[in-house]
Design a protein around this motif. Structure first.
Motif, mmCIF file in Angstrom:
data_model
loop_
_atom_site.group_PDB
_atom_site.id
_atom_site.type_symbol
_atom_site.label_atom_id
_atom_site.label_comp_id
_atom_site.label_asym_id
_atom_site.label_seq_id
_atom_site.Cartn_x
_atom_site.Cartn_y
_atom_site.Cartn_z
ATOM 1 N N GLY A 172 -51.788 -9.076 44.085
ATOM 2 C CA GLY A 172 -50.827 -10.151 43.521
ATOM 3 C C GLY A 172 -50.205 -10.860 44.873
ATOM 4 O O GLY A 172 -49.815 -9.958 45.558
ATOM 5 N N ARG A 235 -58.203 -11.676 42.509
ATOM 6 C CA ARG A 235 -58.542 -10.458 42.038
ATOM 7 C C ARG A 235 -59.979 -10.445 42.169
ATOM 8 O O ARG A 235 -61.049 -11.382 41.573
ATOM 9 C CB ARG A 235 -58.195 -10.030 40.775
ATOM 10 N N CYS A 236 -61.004 -9.483 42.666
ATOM 11 C CA CYS A 236 -62.131 -9.324 42.972
ATOM 12 C C CYS A 236 -62.989 -8.504 42.299
ATOM 13 O O CYS A 236 -62.802 -7.234 42.670
ATOM 14 C CB CYS A 236 -62.476 -9.585 44.535
ATOM 15 N N GLY A 265 -51.165 -4.695 47.458
ATOM 16 C CA GLY A 265 -50.611 -3.584 46.751
ATOM 17 C C GLY A 265 -51.344 -2.462 46.552
ATOM 18 O O GLY A 265 -52.399 -2.401 47.397
ATOM 19 N N ASP A 266 -51.107 -1.364 45.710
ATOM 20 C CA ASP A 266 -51.833 -0.067 45.905
ATOM 21 C C ASP A 266 -53.388 -0.427 45.607
ATOM 22 O O ASP A 266 -54.214 0.368 45.919
ATOM 23 C CB ASP A 266 -51.062 0.865 44.811
ATOM 24 N N GLY A 267 -53.719 -1.275 44.473
ATOM 25 C CA GLY A 267 -55.102 -1.552 44.131
ATOM 26 C C GLY A 267 -55.632 -2.089 45.494
ATOM 27 O O GLY A 267 -56.934 -1.429 45.815
ATOM 28 N N SER A 268 -55.224 -3.189 46.383
ATOM 29 C CA SER A 268 -55.920 -3.400 47.371
ATOM 30 C C SER A 268 -56.108 -2.387 48.227
ATOM 31 O O SER A 268 -57.130 -2.468 49.156
ATOM 32 C CB SER A 268 -54.929 -4.796 47.862
HETATM 33 P P1 ADP Z 1 -52.565 -4.980 44.030
HETATM 34 O O1 ADP Z 1 -53.340 -5.065 45.376
HETATM 35 O O2 ADP Z 1 -51.718 -6.005 43.803
HETATM 36 O O3 ADP Z 1 -52.533 -3.591 43.459
HETATM 37 P P2 ADP Z 1 -55.010 -5.188 42.042
HETATM 38 O O4 ADP Z 1 -54.968 -3.931 41.649
HETATM 39 O O5 ADP Z 1 -55.487 -6.008 41.156
HETATM 40 O O6 ADP Z 1 -53.727 -5.558 42.911
HETATM 41 O O7 ADP Z 1 -56.156 -5.085 43.424
HETATM 42 C C1 ADP Z 1 -56.628 -6.033 44.143
HETATM 43 C C2 ADP Z 1 -57.972 -6.288 44.473
HETATM 44 O O8 ADP Z 1 -58.522 -5.069 45.179
HETATM 45 C C3 ADP Z 1 -59.031 -6.009 43.321
HETATM 46 O O9 ADP Z 1 -59.199 -7.226 42.896
HETATM 47 C C4 ADP Z 1 -60.271 -5.444 43.936
HETATM 48 O O10 ADP Z 1 -61.044 -6.295 44.343
HETATM 49 C C5 ADP Z 1 -59.625 -4.450 44.833
HETATM 50 N N1 ADP Z 1 -59.634 -3.009 44.294
HETATM 51 C C6 ADP Z 1 -58.679 -2.552 43.524
HETATM 52 N N2 ADP Z 1 -59.122 -1.319 43.278
HETATM 53 C C7 ADP Z 1 -60.255 -0.927 43.904
HETATM 54 C C8 ADP Z 1 -61.142 0.071 43.931
HETATM 55 N N3 ADP Z 1 -60.675 1.356 43.448
HETATM 56 N N4 ADP Z 1 -62.209 -0.028 44.698
HETATM 57 C C9 ADP Z 1 -62.434 -1.008 45.229
HETATM 58 N N5 ADP Z 1 -61.612 -2.113 45.173
HETATM 59 C C10 ADP Z 1 -60.540 -2.265 44.521
#
Ligand code: ADP
Length: 931
Positions: A172, A235-236, A265-268
């Motif tokens: 985000g 978002r990839c 964020g934590d996902g990235s």
């Molecule tokens: P945020 O970073 O705000 O938490 P997301 O959770 O949507 O957002 O994560 C952003 C991007 O990070 C995802 O679209 C994906 O490309 C990558 N990502 C997230 N989690 C993983 C994972 N466990 N392994 C590899 N890539 C990830």
């Protein structure tokens, strides 16, 4: 001396420092060549010292100017545990006899560290002012050098590929991401790195090609003020697969990039860590499939990852605050303030849903900052199962008190004790059905992500971006990937994966109904702020009342100039007091009002809405008792109104009042009561606190004005604006606003202005304008603190620039004046006000309970004593220190205060000073021009 450097100036803050520094340099062989020492004013001392090249093995003479300057900020002492060779700057002196230097240093008792580099020897010594002197027997010209390049990896030059850094934003979007990218690009370039922006987050990494672009100094111009992320985010899904990451690895190797700074964020950040942990395997596979050559596989064995947390939710563990959260809070508060006015007009109820996923930070802070009636957050579900009734009782009580509006804030992840979601629509139905309120629901949605970043986020992102580059340059294959955070006001670097794990633990704790653990995992202030919210906003059910004999009559007054947050602090103090059974009295117009007996008892409803009011509702005045108003009258009125505790809200005048009140305790028993000072001044120059109320509001006002000024210039002219900001003898506003607005340079009292400094600034500006495209208009800003110099006024500087800029640029002034007090207080000031006011009231209780209890037990029938405490700790400043709130007594603070210049000695923000010039291209840019 290298060309362009005439002498080096050393500022000593005290006469003792001055003398010991003089002694230090003379014993090293420096000779006095000119001295201006005046016996009448201890602050007027200047001495020029010279070390002659002919007498030493130096290429040129070295001249030092040592001054006694009370306004200078002392350098923090060096710890003996760290390696001084990692210091950024030092004075390098060559010598043929390093052993003799050692003996000399030992004789004079100076601290030093020695280091052998090949056949050469180096000694790193500290002068009494904590400046680093480097003695070396390697023949080289003596000069002031930037050792930072050499400091990397303890002096080893990094291989070229290690100095190619990629930066991307992912997940985000968050306001401040652009500021982070700008800092990474510019600081990276200044460190000799090549910086590449990866557009569209991980998608760009997978797609490669045009998505990976080399950045130069100008690519990020103007990015500080732009919200969202200019390099894009996405978002990839492919990056979540190994195949996607394999492609990403190939693209990085082909571009020659082996370090990646990821802001998300934590996902990235999880994704980033997965990528790094797999890297070795990915490289092997690429080599086997002949997608990269064996040489490439050899060169790119390691991937360096550094994480920056960009998230509006403030949901990451191991950091007190994430990039973007404060700006989002700004947007929420603007919206709720607007809704408040319509709610008030129609006597309506509003249920407002705010973002935050599993985190209640935004909702809670918005609740505090806007004075919402009730807040629902995931970490602390409402007590009991029947929260609907509890909420209705609170809303009803508030209406009974005369409130015309009801505002409920719900975090999008809010839940009850059984983990059922609490939804805005359901709350609306309850309020309508049970209380008959005309209720509306507003979901703020994506407005919360938007807009220009607040000053705080710009500064946070900039300082963290700089640290991220340093972390890349420090990293080795064995160190875990770092996450750049902030803790107690200091930028930190800790293990990324641990932070991500702890973050996930919050969601886990909530799902297991372990809400205490969830609260604990949030930043340290969270629980305290939750308590502050409850005691200041929700009218209590009388369960918090103190026994009658412990209840106090508290006077609250505003002293000095108005500052954002004064009213919010007053409101919280009043509400807290009422919840405990105390009687709060507002004093109108500061101490002159007090001596006239201008007291009014404040009620719960009389302070309603004050959180968002700018200025001072009580009226503020600069008069100091014992100086401008009669202390006897102050004591008389305090006794007359039976006041047992006093809260002063204000700036340095309030601190001066505190000192006078303490002195007067000997004479007047009625002043032997606790007095607490809540710092509130735009200048942020009160000792005992990192931040004064109003300083954040002011920073935002200055930064917004600077944005408008630059925009105007950019649309029409090549123009340099000299912007005058407040601050008295404190450079706080100029330094922080300089960093947040991308000022070209700043003039602050801690450094002063000189003709040579102006000359060099003109040269730098000319270099910048010469580099601009011929037809392009560009605005640039210089910030000047009002009290910096009587000679070089804002007009004088602007006129000099105008003349010297010739046809290249012209110059104008902008004196921001009272605009800097800001209109509506910023959310940060409102929240800080709430926290400090609550603690100020607790301070009063702490310092009176013993006397009141004793009196109660011993002589039940007699009136309460006038004298309650004489303890030195009972007259104090309540301030913010990192994440804590601390009380500092006047006695503790006096040695740390520069009374003449009205400010504390030493300041945390001073370390931001060099970044202002560095990020505007000083040094590097001029160098590039020459090539
Ligand atoms: P945020 O970073 O705000 O938490 P997301 O959770 O949507 O957002 O994560 C952003 C991007 O990070 C995802 O679209 C994906 O490309 C990558 N990502 C997230 N989690 C993983 C994972 N466990 N392994 C590899 N890539 C990830």
């Amino acid at each position: 001396m290298p060309q362009g450097l005439s002498h080096i100036v050393l500022h000593a803050c005290t006469a003792d420092d001055f003398d010991s520094t003089l002694q230090f340099y003379t014993s090293l062989g420096f000779e006095k060549i000119l001295s201006q020492e005046y016996t009448d004013g201890a602050d007027e001392r200047r001495i020029w010292l010279k070390l002659k090249a002919a007498d030493h093995t130096l290429a040129t003479d070295i001249t030092l100017k040592l001054t006694l300057n009370g306004a200078a900020i002392p350098r923090p002492p060096h710890s003996a545990d760290i390696d001084w060779s990692l210091e950024e700057t030092g004075l390098v002196l060559t010598t043929s006899d390093i052993q003799q230097v050692k003996v000399k240093l030992e004789t004079i008792g100076a601290s030093y560290q020695s280091k052998d580099v090949g056949e050469h020897h180096k000694i790193f010594a500290l002068d009494p002012l904590e400046n680093l002197i480097i003695f070396t027997d390697k023949p080289a010209p003596a000069h002031l050098i930037d050792t930072s390049q050499h400091a990397l990896n303890n002096g080893a030059e990094l291989p070229k590929h290690a100095r190619k850094i990629g930066v991307l934003t992912s997940g985000g979007d968050a306001p401040g991401m652009n500021a982070a990218v700008r800092a990474v690009v510019r600081y990276g370039l200044s460190k000799g790195c090549d910086v590449y922006a990866v557009y569209e987050g991980y998608q760009g990494l997978v797609d490669g090609g045009k998505c990976i672009r080399k950045m130069d100094w100008k690519s990020v111009r103007g990015w500080l003020s732009i919200g969202g992320t200019t390099i894009g985010t996405a978002r990839c899904m492919p990056f979540k697969t190994r195949e996607g990451r394999l492609q990403a690895a190939e693209n990085l190797v082909k571009e020659g990039i082996s370090s990646l700074i990821v802001c998300g964020g934590d996902g990235s950040l999880t994704g980033a860590d997965v990528f790094r942990s797999e890297w070795g395997g990915l490289i092997d596979e690429l080599k086997q499939n002949e997608r990269i050559t064996p040489e490439e596989a050899d060169t790119y064995q390691h991937l360096t990852i550094v994480g920056l947390v960009g998230s509006i939710d403030n949901d990451m563990s191991s950091t007190d605050i994430t990039i973007g959260a404060i700006t989002s809070l700004h947007r929420i508060c603007e919206s709720v303030d607007s809704i408040n006015t319509t709610a008030l007009s129609h006597s309506r109820a509003f249920v407002i849903e705010v973002m935050g996923r599993h985190c209640g930070w935004l909702a809670l802070m918005a609740g505090i900052a806007t004075g919402a009636d009730f807040v629902f957050i995931p970490e602390r579900p409402p007590a009991g199962d029947d929260w609907e009734t509890a909420m209705c009782e609170v809303a009803h009580r508030h209406r009974e008190m005369g409130k015309r509006k009801t505002v409920i804030i719900v975090a999008e992840g809010a839940i009850d004790r059984s983990l059922n979601p609490i939804k805005a629509k359901h709350i609306k139905n309850i309020l309508t059905d049970r209380l008959g309120l005309d209720t509306r629901v507003t979901t703020l949605g994506h407005t919360q992500r938007g807009g220009s970043p607040a000053a705080f986020d710009r500064i946070l992102a900039t300082t963290q971006g700089v640290e991220a580059v340093d972390a890349v340059l420090r990293s080795s294959p064995d160190t875990p990937s770092p996450l750049i955070g902030i803790s107690s006001n200091k930028v930190t670097s800790g293990p990324l994966m641990k932070a991500v794990e702890l973050t996930h633990e919050v969601a886990k704790a909530i799902s297991e109904k372990n809400f205490a653990r969830a609260m604990e995992l949030r930043d340290p202030q969270f629980a305290e702020e939750y308590e502050a919210y409850n005691t200041s906003t929700i009218l209590d059910d009388k369960s918090h009342l103190l026994p009658e004999h412990q209840r106090l009559r508290v006077a609250i007054l505003h002293v000095g100039a108005p500052a954002g947050g004064m009213n919010a602090a007053t409101r919280t103090a009043v509400r807290y007091a009422l919840n405990r059974g105390h009687r709060p009295f507002g004093v109108y117009n500061g101490f002159p009002g007090l001596v006239r007996g201008s007291f009014e008892e404040l009620t719960w409803i009389s302070v309603d809405g004050w959180t968002s009011h700018g200025g001072s509702e009580l009226g503020t005045n600069r008069a100091v008792p014992g100086k401008d108003v009669d202390m006897g009258m102050v004591a008389y009125q305090i006794q007359q109104h039976k006041i047992q505790a006093v809260i002063l809200i204000g700036g340095f005048e309030a601190f001066s009042s505190l000192m006078k009140l303490e002195e007067a305790r000997e004479k007047y028993p009625s002043l032997c009561i606790p007095v607490c000072h809540i710092p509130a001044t735009v200048s942020n120059n009160v000792p005992g606190t990192d931040y004064s109320l109003g300083s954040d509001t002011s920073l935002n006002a200055i930064v917004e004005s600077c944005d408008s000024i630059v925009q105007s210039a950019r649309s029409s002219r090549r123009r340099v604006f000299v912007v005058e900001v407040q601050g008295g003898k404190s450079g706080y506003l100029a330094v922080e606003a300089g960093l947040a607005s991308g000022a070209n340079t700043i003039y602050i009292p801690e450094e002063g202005i000189s003709l040579s400094r102006l000359q060099s600034d003109v040269k730098h500006l000319m270099a910048l304008y010469m580099d601009d495209a011929a037809d392009r208009s560009e605005g640039r800003i210089i910030l000047r603190t009002e009290g910096v110099s009587e000679t070089y006024t804002t007009d004088v500087i602007s006129n000099i620039l105008k003349d010297e800029g010739h046809h290249l640029f012209d110059s104008r002034t902008a004196v921001l004046g009272h605009i800097q007090q800001g209109g509506t207080p910023s959310p940060m000031d409102r929240i800080r006000a709430t926290r400090l006011a609550m603690r100020a009231m607790q301070f009063m209780e702490k310092h009176t309970s013993e006397a009141l209890n004793t009196a109660f037990e011993q002589k039940r029938d007699e009136p309460t004593p006038i004298e309650l405490t004489k303890s030195k700790d009972s007259i104090a400043v309540v301030g913010i220190s990192g994440v804590d709130v601390i009380y500092s007594s006047v006695q503790d603070l006096l040695p740390k205060t520069d009374l003449k210049n009205r400010k504390p000695r030493g300041a945390w923000w001073y370390e931001h000073r060099p970044l202002v010039d560095m990020l505007s291209g000083r040094g590097l840019f001029t160098k590039q021009q020459q090539h």
